[in-house]
Design a protein around this motif. Structure first.
Motif, PDB file in Angstrom:
ATOM      1  N   LEU A 276      -3.206 -11.339  14.524  1.00  0.00           N
ATOM      2  CA  LEU A 276      -2.044 -10.668  15.104  1.00  0.00           C
ATOM      3  C   LEU A 276      -0.906 -10.571  14.089  1.00  0.00           C
ATOM      4  O   LEU A 276      -0.236  -9.522  13.967  1.00  0.00           O
ATOM      5  CB  LEU A 276      -1.570 -11.425  16.347  1.00  0.00           C
ATOM      6  N   ALA A 277      -0.695 -11.658  13.342  1.00  0.00           N
ATOM      7  CA  ALA A 277       0.357 -11.626  12.312  1.00  0.00           C
ATOM      8  C   ALA A 277       0.022 -10.620  11.215  1.00  0.00           C
ATOM      9  O   ALA A 277       0.896  -9.867  10.755  1.00  0.00           O
ATOM     10  CB  ALA A 277       0.543 -13.026  11.726  1.00  0.00           C
ATOM     11  N   SER A 278      -1.251 -10.608  10.800  1.00  0.00           N
ATOM     12  CA  SER A 278      -1.656  -9.654   9.769  1.00  0.00           C
ATOM     13  C   SER A 278      -1.507  -8.221  10.252  1.00  0.00           C
ATOM     14  O   SER A 278      -1.010  -7.347   9.531  1.00  0.00           O
ATOM     15  CB  SER A 278      -3.100  -9.937   9.362  1.00  0.00           C
ATOM     16  N   LEU A 279      -1.932  -7.959  11.479  1.00  0.00           N
ATOM     17  CA  LEU A 279      -1.834  -6.605  12.016  1.00  0.00           C
ATOM     18  C   LEU A 279      -0.378  -6.191  12.166  1.00  0.00           C
ATOM     19  O   LEU A 279      -0.002  -5.040  11.861  1.00  0.00           O
ATOM     20  CB  LEU A 279      -2.549  -6.561  13.376  1.00  0.00           C
ATOM     21  N   ARG A 280       0.469  -7.117  12.623  1.00  0.00           N
ATOM     22  CA  ARG A 280       1.885  -6.774  12.767  1.00  0.00           C
ATOM     23  C   ARG A 280       2.511  -6.469  11.413  1.00  0.00           C
ATOM     24  O   ARG A 280       3.304  -5.519  11.283  1.00  0.00           O
ATOM     25  CB  ARG A 280       2.618  -7.936  13.451  1.00  0.00           C
ATOM     26  N   THR A 281       2.166  -7.272  10.408  1.00  0.00           N
ATOM     27  CA  THR A 281       2.723  -7.035   9.062  1.00  0.00           C
ATOM     28  C   THR A 281       2.322  -5.665   8.537  1.00  0.00           C
ATOM     29  O   THR A 281       3.149  -4.916   7.993  1.00  0.00           O
ATOM     30  CB  THR A 281       2.243  -8.130   8.108  1.00  0.00           C
ATOM     31  N   GLN A 282       1.047  -5.322   8.711  1.00  0.00           N
ATOM     32  CA  GLN A 282       0.587  -4.017   8.230  1.00  0.00           C
ATOM     33  C   GLN A 282       1.279  -2.883   8.965  1.00  0.00           C
ATOM     34  O   GLN A 282       1.659  -1.856   8.360  1.00  0.00           O
ATOM     35  CB  GLN A 282      -0.924  -3.918   8.402  1.00  0.00           C
ATOM     36  N   LEU A 283       1.464  -3.017  10.265  1.00  0.00           N
ATOM     37  CA  LEU A 283       2.125  -1.962  11.030  1.00  0.00           C
ATOM     38  C   LEU A 283       3.600  -1.851  10.654  1.00  0.00           C
ATOM     39  O   LEU A 283       4.154  -0.734  10.554  1.00  0.00           O
ATOM     40  CB  LEU A 283       1.983  -2.237  12.520  1.00  0.00           C
ATOM     41  N   GLU A 284       4.268  -2.996  10.437  1.00  0.00           N
ATOM     42  CA  GLU A 284       5.670  -2.926  10.030  1.00  0.00           C
ATOM     43  C   GLU A 284       5.816  -2.288   8.659  1.00  0.00           C
ATOM     44  O   GLU A 284       6.734  -1.479   8.428  1.00  0.00           O
ATOM     45  CB  GLU A 284       6.258  -4.347  10.029  1.00  0.00           C
ATOM     46  N   VAL A 285       4.902  -2.623   7.744  1.00  0.00           N
ATOM     47  CA  VAL A 285       4.933  -1.983   6.422  1.00  0.00           C
ATOM     48  C   VAL A 285       4.654  -0.492   6.552  1.00  0.00           C
ATOM     49  O   VAL A 285       5.284   0.354   5.894  1.00  0.00           O
ATOM     50  CB  VAL A 285       3.915  -2.656   5.478  1.00  0.00           C
ATOM     51  N   GLY A 286       3.716  -0.133   7.446  1.00  0.00           N
ATOM     52  CA  GLY A 286       3.397   1.276   7.634  1.00  0.00           C
ATOM     53  C   GLY A 286       4.558   2.057   8.212  1.00  0.00           C
ATOM     54  O   GLY A 286       4.759   3.236   7.896  1.00  0.00           O
ATOM     55  N   VAL A 287       5.329   1.402   9.104  1.00  0.00           N
ATOM     56  CA  VAL A 287       6.498   2.086   9.666  1.00  0.00           C
ATOM     57  C   VAL A 287       7.552   2.317   8.588  1.00  0.00           C
ATOM     58  O   VAL A 287       8.174   3.400   8.517  1.00  0.00           O
ATOM     59  CB  VAL A 287       7.072   1.261  10.835  1.00  0.00           C
ATOM     60  N   ALA A 288       7.764   1.293   7.736  1.00  0.00           N
ATOM     61  CA  ALA A 288       8.787   1.441   6.680  1.00  0.00           C
ATOM     62  C   ALA A 288       8.295   2.316   5.533  1.00  0.00           C
ATOM     63  O   ALA A 288       9.061   3.113   4.970  1.00  0.00           O
ATOM     64  CB  ALA A 288       9.188   0.053   6.158  1.00  0.00           C
ATOM     65  N   HIS A 289       7.025   2.142   5.192  1.00  0.00           N
ATOM     66  CA  HIS A 289       6.465   2.901   4.063  1.00  0.00           C
ATOM     67  C   HIS A 289       5.104   3.433   4.480  1.00  0.00           C
ATOM     68  O   HIS A 289       4.080   2.786   4.260  1.00  0.00           O
ATOM     69  CB  HIS A 289       6.327   1.996   2.838  1.00  0.00           C
ATOM     70  N   PRO A 290       5.050   4.588   5.083  1.00  0.00           N
ATOM     71  CA  PRO A 290       3.770   5.139   5.572  1.00  0.00           C
ATOM     72  C   PRO A 290       2.702   5.250   4.498  1.00  0.00           C
ATOM     73  O   PRO A 290       1.513   5.119   4.787  1.00  0.00           O
ATOM     74  CB  PRO A 290       4.171   6.503   6.109  1.00  0.00           C
ATOM     75  N   ALA A 291       3.109   5.461   3.279  1.00  0.00           N
ATOM     76  CA  ALA A 291       2.106   5.624   2.212  1.00  0.00           C
ATOM     77  C   ALA A 291       1.392   4.324   1.920  1.00  0.00           C
ATOM     78  O   ALA A 291       0.290   4.327   1.359  1.00  0.00           O
ATOM     79  CB  ALA A 291       2.774   6.169   0.949  1.00  0.00           C
ATOM     80  N   LEU A 292       2.023   3.198   2.270  1.00  0.00           N
ATOM     81  CA  LEU A 292       1.418   1.895   1.979  1.00  0.00           C
ATOM     82  C   LEU A 292       0.615   1.333   3.154  1.00  0.00           C
ATOM     83  O   LEU A 292       0.116   0.217   3.088  1.00  0.00           O
ATOM     84  CB  LEU A 292       2.513   0.890   1.607  1.00  0.00           C
TER      85      LEU A 292
END
Length: 478
Positions: A276-292
């Protein structure tokens, strides 16, 4: 809430024992009194018989009726009557009599008696007296009335006349003895019942003292919720000691179950927290930087969460006692299907199965077992995995062997615990939570079989699934 009278076991036991003893004593007392009365009545009958025979002997010897030496009326009232019930002789002072068949107490005059004797003249000589019966009645002697037992003695006088001698024996001694015994019993009964009640109360209190200790300890355990405590076990070998041992065994099982549940919840929370923590981190990064945004990683974490949730749900159903369905499952076909679903993952899986060997149970649950065993072997194998299905007697076996490092003998039971992964497994794990083997063994045992691990011929681990064979005439023993 107030305690009701005699609500305790000790009070009910004391009351019950006292009542039983009271009934037994009353019954025994009645029997004793009846026996005493019967014995005394028999003695009175014997005395009356002796007195009657003595008078009858004198009559048979030819003693005239007026000259008969009759005993004192107070001790043995005597009435001599002829066949017609007319008094021939009575004891001195006898003024009234009952219970002899005739109440005549006035002897006939000498002339009347002589005339009747001439009418009944018989050439035969007199005969000895014979007791013909007993009766009970009253006699009044010198103005005092009392109860007597009367013996009837039949005798033939020298002139052939039939004479009945009614001799009595007093019952005053019998009455006094029965009355005295009754008074003694009635006076002693309350004392004896009090002793029985007190002894029962003390003995019951001593016997139930360990039970009270067990109850008090259980109340403290309930209040403190400390399942590590145990109730005291008495040193005896009776039912109370067995109750204490059984209670402690129940507490131990409950403690193990609660501890297992706590550990299960903690481990499940830990396993859920990481993806859950990993998925949340990836989604938060995707929201801030969609390319990443790492879409494959997010999908992988989601799939891992989905599998973990499915495993937890299955374990919850198994713990709730869900029974498997009774469906015929071709184990060889099931293995081939699961192997085909994993084709192309780089691991050579060889299947050696005998056709027609089937188990009975839930296809979905057995499919999960086969999948878990194949996934576990694939993660630990170097090059090859071998799945063998064979039948022997009432059992059908599935052996899944790999050529990896194997499972140390000391860890062969521990690998079936929930959320347990060996160090090597943690290093090479591809996302498993340590639930696959635990689920596989639980399912196997709920199907009447078992799951064990041994060393494979190739040096790796060999997991052996044993299930009852469908349609076997023999009843397998687990």
């Amino acid at each position: 809430m107030s305690r009701r009278p005699f609500a305790s076991v000790r009070a009910r036991t004391t009351l019950g024992a006292t009542l039983v003893v009271a009934l037994a004593l009353i019954a025994a007392g009645i029997a004793v009194l009846l026996s005493l009365r019967g014995n005394l009545t028999g003695r009175a009958d014997a005395e009356a018989d002796a007195a009657g025979r003595e008078i009858a002997a004198r009559i048979a010897a030819g003693t005239p009726y007026p000259a008969l030496d009759l005993p004192d009326g107070d001790d043995h009232p005597v009435q001599v009557v002829d066949a017609r019930g007319r008094a021939l002789a009575v004891s001195e002072g006898l003024t009234a009599i009952s219970g002899t068949g005739t109440s005549d107490v006035r002897p006939e005059t000498g002339a009347e008696a002589a005339r009747d004797d001439e009418e009944d003249d018989d050439p035969d000589a007199g005969g000895a007296g014979v007791v013909t019966g007993h009766g009970q009645g009253r006699a009044t002697v010198d103005g005092e009335s009392a109860e007597y037992r009367f013996a009837e003695v039949e005798v033939t006088d020298p002139r052939g006349g039939t004479v009945l001698v009614h001799a009595g024996a007093p019952l005053a001694a019998q009455r006094d003895a029965v009355r005295t015994a009754s008074v003694v019993m009635l006076a002693g009964l309350p004392v004896l019942l009090a002793v029985v009640g007190a002894v029962t109360w003390l003995v019951t209190r001593r016997a139930l003292r360990p039970v009270e200790s067990i109850r008090r300890e259980m109340a403290e355990i309930t209040a403190s919720q400390d399942l590590s405590r145990r109730v005291p076990e008495p040193g005896t070998h009776d039912e109370v000691a067995r109750l204490a041992r059984t209670t402690n065994e129940t507490l131990a099982a409950l403690e193990t179950s609660v501890e297992r549940q706590r550990r299960f919840v903690a481990d499940a929370s830990h396993e859920l927290r990481s993806p859950l923590a990993s998925l949340r981190t990836q989604l938060e990064v995707g929201v801030a930087h969609p390319a990443l945004l790492d879409v494959p990683g997010a999908v992988e974490d989601t799939v891992r969460l989905q599998r973990l949730a499915a495993d937890l749900l299955l374990l919850a159903r198994l713990d709730a006692g869900e029974r498997p369905a009774h469906t015929r499952v071709d184990l060889a076909e099931l293995v081939r299907v699961e192997v085909a679903d994993r084709a192309g993952d780089g691991t050579d899986v060889r299947v050696e199965a005998e056709e027609g060997d089937a188990a009975e149970g839930s296809r979905a649950q057995l499919s999960r077992v086969v999948a878990n065993l194949l996934d576990n072997a694939r993660r630990h194998a170097r090059e090859r995995v071998t799945a063998t299905v064979r039948a022997h007697g009432p059992w059908i076996y599935l052996e899944v062997a790999d050529d990896g490092t194997g499972v140390p003998e000391a860890e062969r039971e521990r690998v079936f615990e929930r959320f347990v992964r060996l160090d090597d497994a943690r290093a090479r794990d591809e996302g498993g939570a340590g639930l696959g083997l635990a689920i596989a063994r639980d399912v196997a045992r709920r199907h009447g079989g078992d799951l064990t691990v041994t060393a494979a011929a190739s040096g790796g681990a060999c997991f052996v699934l044993r299930l009852p064979r469908a349609g076997s005439p023999e009843q397998p023993e687990a």
